[in-house]
Enzyme design. Structure first.
Site, PDB file in Angstrom:
ATOM      1  N   GLN A 214       8.657  -1.945   4.778  1.00 33.99           N
ATOM      2  CA  GLN A 214       8.875  -0.793   5.653  1.00 33.99           C
ATOM      3  C   GLN A 214       9.056  -1.259   7.094  1.00 33.99           C
ATOM      4  OE1 GLN A 214       8.939   2.701   4.848  1.00 33.99           O
ATOM      5  NE2 GLN A 214       9.793   2.674   6.901  1.00 33.99           N
TER       6      GLN A 214
ATOM      7  N   ASP B 245       2.801   8.859  10.422  1.00 34.87           N
ATOM      8  CA  ASP B 245       2.755   8.756   8.961  1.00 34.87           C
ATOM      9  C   ASP B 245       1.722   9.770   8.466  1.00 34.87           C
ATOM     10  OD1 ASP B 245       2.991   7.910   6.313  1.00 34.87           O
ATOM     11  OD2 ASP B 245       1.807   6.079   6.588  1.00 34.87           O
TER      12      ASP B 245
ATOM     13  N   ARG C  11       4.044  -2.769  -5.963  1.00 34.63           N
ATOM     14  CA  ARG C  11       3.320  -1.777  -5.151  1.00 34.63           C
ATOM     15  C   ARG C  11       1.971  -1.556  -5.803  1.00 34.63           C
ATOM     16  NH1 ARG C  11       5.500   3.834  -2.707  1.00 34.63           N
ATOM     17  NH2 ARG C  11       6.242   2.280  -1.235  1.00 34.63           N
TER      18      ARG C  11
ATOM     19  N   CYS D 191       7.803   6.822   8.158  1.00 33.81           N
ATOM     20  CA  CYS D 191       8.235   6.058   6.981  1.00 33.81           C
ATOM     21  C   CYS D 191       8.625   6.959   5.825  1.00 33.81           C
ATOM     22  CB  CYS D 191       7.119   5.104   6.546  1.00 33.81           C
ATOM     23  SG  CYS D 191       5.591   5.976   6.157  1.00 33.81           S
TER      24      CYS D 191
ATOM     25  N   ARG E 129      16.051   1.123   4.787  1.00 28.45           N
ATOM     26  CA  ARG E 129      15.277   0.386   3.778  1.00 28.45           C
ATOM     27  C   ARG E 129      16.228  -0.435   2.896  1.00 28.45           C
ATOM     28  NH1 ARG E 129      10.166   1.976   2.292  1.00 28.45           N
ATOM     29  NH2 ARG E 129      10.235  -0.017   1.206  1.00 28.45           N
TER      30      ARG E 129
ATOM     31  N   HIS F 106       2.474  -2.712   4.634  1.00 30.24           N
ATOM     32  CA  HIS F 106       3.763  -2.296   4.061  1.00 30.24           C
ATOM     33  C   HIS F 106       4.876  -3.078   4.777  1.00 30.24           C
ATOM     34  CE1 HIS F 106       6.588  -0.047   1.881  1.00 30.24           C
ATOM     35  NE2 HIS F 106       6.388   1.172   2.318  1.00 30.24           N
TER      36      HIS F 106
END
Ligand code: CP
Ligand code: NVA
Length: 306
Positions: free
Chosen positions: A132, A224, A102, A264, A292, A129
């Site tokens: 995700q 988000d 990340r 998310c 996830r 992402h």
């Protein structure tokens, strides 16, 4: 050599295979546990930013599949600061079987992949992402039994999560609409790519300003945070621009009656989403977060299983 840096790098068939694998591994897990598909394999998880879901779900996914995961915090690695990315990539490649990273700058995960001799997975960058989006696709599939023809509307910032969601929709045949304020558009090149993917899948891609128009006919409303990690100094400014894009009960009522609401997480309740919606009957926030784990297993199995 396989990396997982962007959905754009994968064909619809490959993404579908990953999703099918996630569905099968979820079923197997819920029936009592997973077979040790990744026995003896180790994943190094390099984080330049905080994480709850990505860190815990990757760690548990590796353990459930018989492997192991190693958390490397921002302070420990100093990616590109204490040591060059090229050197980190070559050193870690000698210790483990895959890297999940990340990062702030998307180029840094690309650079890691360039130098690593093992698969590199993008666990979020400033650009996208993809992990995700796999969990999001799994959640939509579980709700509607398909992606093809489902109307997915993202309300808010044209950010990293929106890029991957758009590409997942475009590849898998869901119609993608975004409503965002002026100055917060998706990167034009990412939209152009999505339009090309959509030609093959039959999806539509729309960019609107008006959230009300955007949610009409929506099967999925997605939002988000208005301020992503790394943009903290813009938070005040963004808090003034984004309120018309809040996902609240009035906006949800304008969509199709069966609409589901996704995010998310982490959520900034009272900003991009109200408590009433986040905890209401349309919300799928927690099943989505739990997916996830299962989506990650699909990705790991496709990249690492013998
Ligand atoms: N959605 C997501 O990636 O959450 P974390 O930042 O907690 O990993
Ligand atoms: N857009 C958010 C997503 C967090 C999972 C961020 O980058 O901070």
């Amino acid at each position: 050599m396989k990396d997982f840096l962007a959905l754009a790098d994968y064909t619809p068939q490959q993404l579908q295979a990953m999703l099918d694998r996630a569905v099968a591994l979820k079923k197997e897990f819920q029936a009592g546990g997973n077979a040790p598909l990744l026995k003896g394999k180790t994943l190094a998880m390099i984080f330049q930013k905080p994480s709850l879901r990505t860190r815990v779900s990757f760690d548990m996914a590796m353990r459930h599949l018989g492997g192991d995961a190693l958390y490397l915090s921002p302070a420990e690695i100093g990616l590109g600061k204490r040591e060059s990315i090229a050197d980190v990539a070559r050193v870690v490649s000698g210790y483990v079987d895959a890297i999940m990273a990340r990062v702030f700058d998307h180029e840094h995960v690309v650079e890691l992949a360039r130098w690593a001799s093992i698969p590199v997975i993008n666990g979020l960058s400033d650009y996208n992402h993809p992990c995700q989006a796999m969990a999001d696709a799994l959640t939509i599939y579980e709700e509607f039994g398909r992606l093809q023809g489902i109307n997915v509307t993202f309300v808010g910032d044209g950010n990293n999560v929106a890029v991957s969601l758009m590409h997942a929709c475009a590849k898998l045949g869901a119609n993608f609409t975004i409503a965002n304020p002026e100055g917060y558009d998706l990167p034009a090149a990412a939209v152009e790519q999505a339009r090309q993917f959509a030609v093959e899948s039959g999806a539509t891609i729309r960019q609107l300003r008006d959230p009300h128009e955007a949610v009409r006919e929506a099967d999925v409303i997605y939002t988000d945070t208005w301020t992503s990690m790394g943009q903290e100094e813009e938070a005040e400014k963004r808090r003034k621009v984004f309120p018309p894009y809040q996902v609240n009960a009035a906006l949800v009522a304008e969509a199709r009656p069966h609409v589901i609401v996704m995010h998310c997480l982490p959520a900034h309740r009272g900003e991009e989403i109200t408590d009433e919606v986040a905890d209401g009957e349309h919300s799928r926030l927690f099943p989505q977060a739990h997916n996830r784990l299962h989506a990650q297993k699909g990705i790991l199995a496709e990249l690492l299983a013998d």
